[in-house]
Scaffold this active site. Structure first.
Site, PDB file in Angstrom:
ATOM      1  N   HIS A  53      13.565   6.026  -2.339  1.00 12.90           N
ATOM      2  CA  HIS A  53      12.483   5.250  -2.972  1.00 12.90           C
ATOM      3  C   HIS A  53      11.405   6.189  -3.514  1.00 12.90           C
ATOM      4  O   HIS A  53      10.899   5.984  -4.631  1.00 12.90           O
ATOM      5  CB  HIS A  53      11.878   4.285  -1.956  1.00 12.90           C
TER       6      HIS A  53
ATOM      7  N   HIS B   3       3.798   9.201  -1.419  1.00 10.41           N
ATOM      8  CA  HIS B   3       3.006   7.975  -1.250  1.00 10.41           C
ATOM      9  C   HIS B   3       3.468   7.097  -0.087  1.00 10.41           C
ATOM     10  O   HIS B   3       2.711   6.235   0.374  1.00 10.41           O
ATOM     11  CB  HIS B   3       3.017   7.164  -2.555  1.00 10.41           C
ATOM     12  N   ASP B   4       4.706   7.289   0.421  1.00 11.03           N
ATOM     13  CA  ASP B   4       5.179   6.525   1.586  1.00 11.03           C
ATOM     14  C   ASP B   4       5.663   7.455   2.696  1.00 11.03           C
ATOM     15  O   ASP B   4       6.536   7.091   3.496  1.00 11.03           O
ATOM     16  CB  ASP B   4       6.319   5.577   1.180  1.00 11.03           C
TER      17      ASP B   4
ATOM     18  N   HIS C 220      11.870   2.029   2.441  1.00 10.72           N
ATOM     19  CA  HIS C 220      10.839   3.072   2.411  1.00 10.72           C
ATOM     20  C   HIS C 220      11.418   4.403   2.894  1.00 10.72           C
ATOM     21  O   HIS C 220      11.183   4.828   4.032  1.00 10.72           O
ATOM     22  CB  HIS C 220       9.636   2.661   3.260  1.00 10.72           C
TER      23      HIS C 220
END
Length: 793
Positions: free
Chosen positions: A491, A527-528, A487
């Site tokens: 990524h 998103h992370d 993460h």
């Protein structure tokens, strides 16, 4: 032996009370400030009240202290006929008795020990998590370290803390009195189970464990094995005791499994002290030697480092001297005053013998003079000449610009955006399915994100300043944690590039508007954001600040969405400033839904909803709900797309995600949290994780993708081939030909599986992938709508 025991029993029955300890060595919860401690404190009020009753009897007990000590000396003399010290010394001990009558001593011992255990508010450490924004989440949880004694002083029994475990009440009292005479600090427990609780969860740390062999539930050998297997407590020495007929066997077993020594009951006083001192003095001496060696090594390292620094400083001074000399000559040439320049030009004109022949040259020089004299910043050209000089190094140029240029602004101190320039071929490569993100550095990837925005004309349509877009991308990059294996920013880019391929090469953009695509690209990038490397289950079990902030609901996804808009609220990163109010509201709603859709707990809900719509109704581009369903589907496919990548990419991503899984299960075990089964390295393998993920999660999702976007149908064959490869690895592991840990060192992951699988038709796969990658959508055309959106088809 029977006479001895009768005398001991007679002595114990003659003493109705024993001295109360001056202080308890059992763990206390007085210093705990957590919510958990407060609740436990309320539940244990009765236990505290019982402790106060014991304190009321303290004065009466102390009156009998000297008599008890004298009687205890007689007991010891029965065993070894040696004299004892006549000085009465009070030491810190933890007793396991309420000092009631001899008939009830055994039950009371157990009750008090249980109360002591219950009264301890043990809190497995979960370091960090002290910030609502998760700023400390990268402080991963670790077990409390074993107490290191002060080895700078000489060995002394008064510094030693001994934990005694024996289920025989009489033996415990005898050992307690023996050890107190030698000034040891003693904690008594009635069985191995409570002893392990004190060692593993108590606030007190022990230098030695003295345990009986035969005890209920947990034997002395079991306790020794637990201590030796624990990464923190394995340095605690253990001495076992027994009074059975097979002592020689126990002694051998003690040494075999890592015990320090073995004692046979009844234990002679001097032998007990000699055994304990022999074990601890050797440990004390060894650690003093290690500390001394470490100090010497540090001093030697400091000396070498200082010598290197001195050598480096001398070199820097030499280089600086050369640079100053060079700069002096440059400044003389470049920083001339305007008057000097004007004077020189006029002198050259006066030297001309015949002006008529040089009329054009004279006009040119006079024009130059007028321009210099009429300039509002007549020194600026000379300054710029100095800045452009190749002999001036970048650091010096930066200093001159920041300190002496009137155009300097606060932004000059902020890191600049990477200026990597790509040709048209590279910009086309990022639309392809075989794009290898691992071939690029993070600085190389950031400009490609700008190209994605520009390919859909988003900066022009929504009035996004390129500088702010660059600043937004750099801030997003900075908030991803570099130490995460999976993460991380790589990524995030991989997911964004995958979705970009869906939009371009697979023609998904035809179903969306420009505002939809704008929201989708932002969501993929963020998103992370600030992911700690531990999933939602861990956050909830550890009760981190984030789990409390978001009430255990999509904890990390809510955190990612919050940080996204916190960045966008910054004026230097606000790429939404060109949106009107309606556009902003719709984009914010869409981004929040997109990021929350990546929570895998809601995976099957989103998947089933999309499949049902796909099977029963066509998607209507004019319906906001239909477009949002497509957006959620695209980001979910992008988030787990590595299983559909070419084998070498799928292999690398699978290793990375399993590394994070195994790390989490390791800390769950240490902290005493429930261990997530599919992350437990002792129960699964990397290949098993990858295969199960394909079977139960990814494959159904990409079957819907193949039905929705015809250009993506070849991905099903790629997924199938990857699944076969992982199956081959599992079979090789069963045969003992492949170890799970060996996978991370393989340069070519296809070598092993070739023996189990037919050769992969690489040429066929390459043709299908390249044919899909070559097709891309035409540039988007602007069309007006009620809310000023533009169509992306």
């Amino acid at each position: 032996m029977n006479n001895k025991q009768e005398e001991i029993d007679q002595f114990l029955s003659s003493t109705s009370t024993s001295p109360s300890p001056s202080s308890s060595s059992s763990p206390s919860n007085n210093d705990s400030t957590s919510l958990k401690s407060m609740i436990s404190g309320i539940e244990n009020l009765n236990v505290h009240s019982k402790g106060n009753d014991n304190k009321n009897n303290n004065n009466n007990n102390n009156n009998n202290n000297s008599n008890n000590n004298e009687k205890q000396k007689d007991i010891v003399s029965l065993e070894n006929n040696s004299s004892s010290n006549n000085t009465t010394t009070t030491t810190t001990t933890t007793t396991t008795s309420n000092h009631n009558s001899n008939n009830n001593s055994n039950n009371n011992n157990n009750n008090i020990n249980n109360n002591n255990i219950n009264n301890n508010n043990y809190e497995p450490l979960v370091n960090g998590h002290n910030n609502g924004f998760g700023d400390k989440l990268n402080d991963q949880p670790s077990p409390s370290s074993h107490r290191v004694s002060d080895f700078s002083d000489e060995y002394s029994p008064s510094k030693v803390r001994i934990l005694v475990a024996d289920d025989d009440d009489v033996q415990r009292k005898i050992l307690n009195n023996l050890l107190k005479k030698f000034h040891y600090n003693v904690t008594l427990v009635p069985n191995g189970e409570i002893a392990w609780e004190y060692i593993n969860k108590g606030q007190q740390k022990y230098d030695l464990v003295l345990t009986d062999v035969m005890m209920p539930h947990i034997t002395g050998f079991d306790l020794l094995q637990r201590i030796n297997d624990h990464p923190v407590h394995r340095h605690i020495p253990v001495i076992l005791m027994s009074g059975t007929a097979v002592d020689y066997k126990y002694a051998n077993d003690t040494i075999k499994i890592g015990g320090q020594d073995f004692l046979t009951k009844p234990i002679a006083k001097e032998l007990l002290k000699k055994k304990i001192d022999t074990v601890l003095q050797s440990i004390w001496q060894r650690r003093k030697e290690e500390e001394y060696k470490a100090t010497l090594a540090q001093e030697r390292e400091k000396g070498n480092k200082l010598a290197k620094e001195m050598e480096l400083k001398e070199h820097e001074i030499e280089e600086l001297t050369k640079k100053v000399s060079k700069m002096s000559s440059i400044s003389k040439e470049a920083m001339e005053s305007p008057l000097v320049s004007v004077t020189r030009n006029i002198e050259e004109l006066l030297k001309q013998s015949s002006w008529s022949h040089y009329e054009s040259e004279i006009k040119e020089k006079l024009s130059s003079i007028l321009k210099e004299l009429g300039s509002s910043n007549i020194y600026r050209p000379s300054f710029e000449k100095l800045i452009k000089n190749d002999s001036v190094d970048p650091v010096t140029k930066s200093f001159l610009v920041s300190e002496f240029s009137s155009t300097t602004s606060r932004r000059n101190s902020i890191p600049t955006f990477p200026q990597t320039t790509y040709n048209r071929d590279t910009k086309e490569v990022i639309k392809g399915w075989e794009f290898d993100v691992f071939k690029y550095s993070e600085d190389d990837l950031m400009p490609l994100l700008v190209d994605m925005f520009e390919n859909f004309q988003l900066p022009e349509i929504f009035k996004i300043p390129i500088e702010k877009l660059q600043r937004f991308i750099m801030t997003v990059n900075a908030l991803y944690r570099k130490n995460n294996r999976y993460h991380n920013f790589t990524h995030a880019f991989d997911v964004t590039q995958t979705v970009y391929t869906f939009l371009t090469s697979f023609n998904a953009a035809q179903y969306l508007t420009h505002l939809d695509i704008f929201a989708l690209l932002i969501s993929c990038m963020c998103h992370d954001l600030n992911h700690p490397g531990f999933n939602n289950t861990f956050q909830v079990n550890a009760q981190t600040e984030l789990s409390l902030e978001y009430n255990d609901i999509s904890v990390l996804e809510n955190h990612h969405a919050m940080l996204t808009f916190k960045i966008l609220r910054n004026s230097e990163c606000n790429i939404l400033e060109g949106l009107n109010e309606d556009q902003y509201k719709e984009l914010r709603r869409s981004v929040v839904q997109l990021i929350l859709a990546t929570d895998m707990q809601n995976h099957f809900e989103h998947t089933n909803k999309f499949q049902h719509h796909l099977n029963n109704l066509p998607f209507d581009r004019n319906k906001k709900e239909d477009r949002q369903m497509i957006l959620n589907f695209l980001i979910k496919c992008g988030d787990i797309s590595n299983i559909a990548r070419p084998w070498h990419l799928n292999f690398e991503w699978s290793l990375r995600v399993s590394d994070e899984f195994f790390q989490q299960s390791h800390y769950e075990t240490i902290c005493g949290y429930p261990v997530t089964p599919f992350m437990d390295k002792t129960k699964t393998t990397r290949a098993r994780i990858a295969a199960d993920f394909i079977d139960f999660v990814a494959s159904p999702l990409f079957q819907s993708m193949a039905k929705f976007l015809k250009e993506s149908q070849f991905l099903l064959k790629v997924i199938s081939k990857n699944r076969e490869n992982w199956q081959a690895y599992m079979e090789l592991q069963k045969e003992g030909k492949c170890n799970d840990d060996d996978l991370q060192f393989m340069e070519d992951p296809t070598i092993l599986v070739k023996s189990k699988l037919p050769k992969i038709d690489e040429e066929e796969n390459r043709d299908k992938v390249s044919s899909s990658s070559s097709s891309s959508t035409a540039p988007l055309t602007s069309t007006s709508s009620s809310n000023n959106e533009t169509s992306s088809s």
